[in-house]
Write a protein that holds these residues in place. Structure first.
Motif, PDB file in Angstrom:
ATOM      1  N   UNK A 172     116.323 -46.315-175.563  1.00  0.00           N
ATOM      2  CA  UNK A 172     117.401 -46.431-174.579  1.00  0.00           C
ATOM      3  C   UNK A 172     117.042 -47.456-173.509  1.00  0.00           C
ATOM      4  N   UNK A 173     115.799 -47.401-173.044  1.00  0.00           N
ATOM      5  CA  UNK A 173     115.372 -48.322-171.993  1.00  0.00           C
ATOM      6  C   UNK A 173     115.338 -49.768-172.497  1.00  0.00           C
ATOM      7  N   UNK A 174     114.790 -49.980-173.684  1.00  0.00           N
ATOM      8  CA  UNK A 174     114.674 -51.339-174.210  1.00  0.00           C
ATOM      9  C   UNK A 174     116.043 -51.981-174.392  1.00  0.00           C
ATOM     10  N   UNK A 175     117.022 -51.187-174.756  1.00  0.00           N
ATOM     11  CA  UNK A 175     118.370 -51.728-174.954  1.00  0.00           C
ATOM     12  C   UNK A 175     118.995 -52.172-173.630  1.00  0.00           C
ATOM     13  N   UNK A 176     118.719 -51.432-172.556  1.00  0.00           N
ATOM     14  CA  UNK A 176     119.422 -51.721-171.302  1.00  0.00           C
ATOM     15  C   UNK A 176     118.674 -52.681-170.393  1.00  0.00           C
ATOM     16  N   UNK A 177     117.349 -52.811-170.550  1.00  0.00           N
ATOM     17  CA  UNK A 177     116.588 -53.630-169.608  1.00  0.00           C
ATOM     18  C   UNK A 177     116.936 -55.109-169.758  1.00  0.00           C
ATOM     19  N   UNK A 178     117.126 -55.773-168.608  1.00  0.00           N
ATOM     20  CA  UNK A 178     117.478 -57.185-168.583  1.00  0.00           C
ATOM     21  C   UNK A 178     116.468 -57.903-167.676  1.00  0.00           C
ATOM     22  N   UNK A 179     115.527 -58.609-168.303  1.00  0.00           N
ATOM     23  CA  UNK A 179     114.452 -59.261-167.564  1.00  0.00           C
ATOM     24  C   UNK A 179     114.976 -60.342-166.613  1.00  0.00           C
ATOM     25  N   UNK A 180     115.911 -61.161-167.078  1.00  0.00           N
ATOM     26  CA  UNK A 180     116.461 -62.221-166.232  1.00  0.00           C
ATOM     27  C   UNK A 180     117.185 -61.640-165.018  1.00  0.00           C
ATOM     28  N   UNK A 181     117.938 -60.566-165.249  1.00  0.00           N
ATOM     29  CA  UNK A 181     118.659 -59.932-164.141  1.00  0.00           C
ATOM     30  C   UNK A 181     117.689 -59.324-163.142  1.00  0.00           C
ATOM     31  N   UNK A 182     116.625 -58.707-163.657  1.00  0.00           N
ATOM     32  CA  UNK A 182     115.644 -58.109-162.755  1.00  0.00           C
ATOM     33  C   UNK A 182     114.979 -59.175-161.898  1.00  0.00           C
ATOM     34  N   UNK A 183     114.596 -60.307-162.493  1.00  0.00           N
ATOM     35  CA  UNK A 183     113.971 -61.374-161.708  1.00  0.00           C
ATOM     36  C   UNK A 183     114.934 -61.909-160.650  1.00  0.00           C
ATOM     37  N   UNK A 184     116.201 -61.991-160.992  1.00  0.00           N
ATOM     38  CA  UNK A 184     117.194 -62.463-160.028  1.00  0.00           C
ATOM     39  C   UNK A 184     117.313 -61.502-158.851  1.00  0.00           C
ATOM     40  N   UNK A 185     117.311 -60.202-159.146  1.00  0.00           N
ATOM     41  CA  UNK A 185     117.363 -59.200-158.067  1.00  0.00           C
ATOM     42  C   UNK A 185     116.136 -59.308-157.176  1.00  0.00           C
TER      43      UNK A 185
END
Length: 422
Positions: free
Chosen positions: A389-402
């Motif tokens: 579930x986590x791997x499907x939802x995690x967005x590395x680019x979005x996290x870095x932007x935040x």
């Protein structure tokens, strides 16, 4: 039990096939990778008694999708998994299957190593005996609590973990740091990112609660407070300190601690303790002060090169406490205190919600040291499902932007304060 009873369970196999069909193993999770295409992350694991079996299922799925754990931290059950992962090879190697082997085939009731009265009381708790039987068995262990501050010495656990470390050529902290602290060959930064791997170093950390000085202790970082020869400390001791559930296990007592000017300096610098260094220290479960040390690798001033994933055992704060008597009043106070630090950090750093996944542990009891094989497999599956579930939802680019937005906001605040605008 055999490893394949876990890893080849139809639910786990189908789950992995589904992830691969979705190309999750090709998704970006970090900017740090190696020549084999493995991506590197930091991992923090929550404490939770025997529920720690679910953490192995979580780790297994992450490894199968090409993730490797560059740094590891945890409390109590999380500290056990952290040391086992750190001690079974360098950071480039998958190790979750080895954890399945050592934990699945360990009779956890052997950790209940107190006298006959203590074992009878624990078995009554595990089997959810009626209140009168619990009271009778509880009366029989009052002397254990009075004389030893706990029911079980914890020696079986310490010997078991020490033996596993020895089997992996780790006798002391120096061995652990040399083995786990080795930078893998071919480690690099993603080509599209203008960064380097300079300064990256694997880190292992577990949390203990020093009641003598009221200190939240990070081992092995703060080991010089308690031992003279810091390289020779058995790393299993750190975990024994972290998993010392109050009254269930004897506190870990460290004696003949360093004294003198250097010790005074260490206590002031590492622990902000300004008193005379104690000669002995009593440790109980690190969860008393931080059961989920998600902040341990956090650096506010940068956008990280790799994320710090966090995994929790169960869902907290999804219902209110029912306080009707002195017992559940104590339970509510204890749970509130042990989660206070961790909740406060996440509230102040909401970007960390993007990194944390909770495992639905169902009706499994964290104190059930008599856990049956079927329950171990179910917990493993639940951990695997949470990972998917986590791997499907995690967005590395979005996290870095935040994280960049958070940094920019903090810089604006700092600049305004320096100019006297606030």
């Amino acid at each position: 039990m055999e490893i394949k009873q876990f890893t080849e369970n139809p639910k786990v196999v189908n789950l992995l096939l589904g992830l691969k069909a979705e190309n999750i193993h090709e998704k970006q999770f970090s900017d740090v990778l190696d020549d084999e295409g493995n991506q590197y992350v930091e991992l923090v694991m929550e404490g939770g008694g025997v529920l720690g079996v679910a953490l192995i299922g979580y780790n297994y799925v992450l490894e199968q999708m090409g993730l490797r754990f560059f740094s590891l931290a945890g409390t109590s059950a999380g500290s056990i998994n952290s040391l086992l992962l750190a001690g079974m090879g360098d950071v480039s190697q998958p190790k979750a299957e080895k954890l399945v082997d050592v934990l699945a085939n360990k009779d956890l009731m052997e950790f209940v190593d107190g006298d006959d009265d203590a074992q009878d009381f624990v078995k009554a708790l595990v089997k959810k005996a009626k209140i009168m039987k619990l009271m009778w068995k509880g009366w029989q262990v009052i002397d254990n609590i009075r004389d030893d501050n706990g029911l079980n010495p914890g020696n079986n656990f310490l010997d078991w973990l020490t033996s596993i470390m020895k089997d992996n050529q780790i006798i002391n902290t120096k061995d652990l740091e040399e083995k786990f602290g080795t930078i893998p060959k071919g480690l690099k930064i993603r080509e599209t990112v203008d960064r380097t791997i300079d300064g990256l170093k694997p880190r292992f950390a577990v949390i203990g609660s020093d009641l003598t000085t009221g200190t939240k202790v990070e081992f092995p970082k703060m080991r010089a407070l308690y031992w003279e020869d810091v390289d020779k400390v058995n790393p299993a001791i750190y975990v024994r300190a972290s998993m010392s559930v109050p009254y269930f296990f004897h506190p870990l007592v460290i004696e003949n601690m360093p004294q003198g000017p250097k010790a005074i300096e260490n206590w002031r610098n590492m622990a902000k303790f300004r008193g005379t260094p104690p000669t002995e220290a009593y440790f109980v479960d690190g969860g008393l002060m931080s059961n989920f040390p998600i902040d341990i690798f956090h650096k506010r001033s940068i956008v990280p090169r790799m994320p710090t994933f966090g995994v929790r055992l169960g869902f907290d704060r999804d219902s209110s406490n029912k306080i009707t008597n002195a017992f559940n009043l104590f339970g509510a106070m204890f749970n509130s205190i042990r989660h206070l630090h961790d909740y406060d950090f996440i509230l102040r750093n909401p970007d960390y919600n993007m990194l944390v996944q909770s495992i639905d542990i169902g009706n499994h009891d964290w104190l059930n040291f008599g856990i049956e094989d079927e329950a171990k497999i179910d917990l493993f599956i639940r951990g695997a499902e949470a990972a998917a579930k986590f791997l499907r939802k995690f967005n590395w680019a979005k996290y870095k932007n935040v994280r960049q937005i958070v940094m920019d906001q903090e810089k604006e605040f700092t600049d305004a304060r320096e100019k006297g605008m606030i």
